[in-house]
Design a protein around this motif. Sequence first.
Motif, PDB file in Angstrom:
ATOM      1  N   LEU A   1      25.406 140.169  61.593  1.00 17.13           N
ATOM      2  CA  LEU A   1      24.786 140.850  60.457  1.00 17.13           C
ATOM      3  C   LEU A   1      25.002 142.361  60.532  1.00 17.13           C
ATOM      4  CD1 LEU A   1      21.381 138.986  59.978  1.00 17.13           C
ATOM      5  CD2 LEU A   1      23.303 139.069  58.395  1.00 17.13           C
TER       6      LEU A   1
ATOM      7  N   TRP B   1      28.061 140.518  55.588  1.00 19.57           N
ATOM      8  CA  TRP B   1      27.082 139.613  54.994  1.00 19.57           C
ATOM      9  C   TRP B   1      25.686 140.214  55.005  1.00 19.57           C
ATOM     10  CZ3 TRP B   1      30.168 136.567  52.740  1.00 19.57           C
ATOM     11  CH2 TRP B   1      31.325 136.127  53.351  1.00 19.57           C
ATOM     12  N   GLN B   2      24.940 139.923  53.934  1.00 16.32           N
ATOM     13  CA  GLN B   2      23.546 140.344  53.821  1.00 16.32           C
ATOM     14  C   GLN B   2      22.730 139.140  53.357  1.00 16.32           C
ATOM     15  OE1 GLN B   2      23.662 143.524  51.014  1.00 16.32           O
ATOM     16  NE2 GLN B   2      24.702 144.934  52.398  1.00 16.32           N
TER      17      GLN B   2
ATOM     18  N   HIS C   1      23.759 137.627  49.700  1.00 16.64           N
ATOM     19  CA  HIS C   1      24.581 136.416  49.780  1.00 16.64           C
ATOM     20  C   HIS C   1      23.630 135.223  49.905  1.00 16.64           C
ATOM     21  CE1 HIS C   1      27.200 139.699  51.184  1.00 16.64           C
ATOM     22  NE2 HIS C   1      28.106 139.055  50.462  1.00 16.64           N
TER      23      HIS C   1
END
Length: 126
Positions: free
Chosen positions: A60, A65-66, A70
Amino acid sequence: MEYYLPVKQLHMFCAYLNATLFVLRLLLDLAGKPGWRLSPVRHLPHINDTLLLTLAFMLLAIGPWQPFAHQWLGFKILLLIGYILFGIAALKQRLSLPVRVACTVMALSQLAGIFYLARFKPLLFV
């Protein structure tokens, strides 16, 4: 970003090891061999889970990606919580066999969902 791929691969290895250790513990209980609960090996899943979670946080931090941007990742986190809770119940010796079997089915179903979301990263809600 240069560390993303090795961290992801190690995270994936730990995830597969987590699933294998969970199924192995279930099979040992089912076979009437709860001796694994008294051996030093009982700590291996906890060590692996700690490493798996640490690697997830690293992904992370260094990846694109969050969890809230997402959708698949947010849903994966919810499935993970369910997998943990049902997995704990599936391994509780004090629960009846039918309850443990139901918890096992739920835990494995959620684990399959986690692997699916991690592999395909679908757009869930348009």
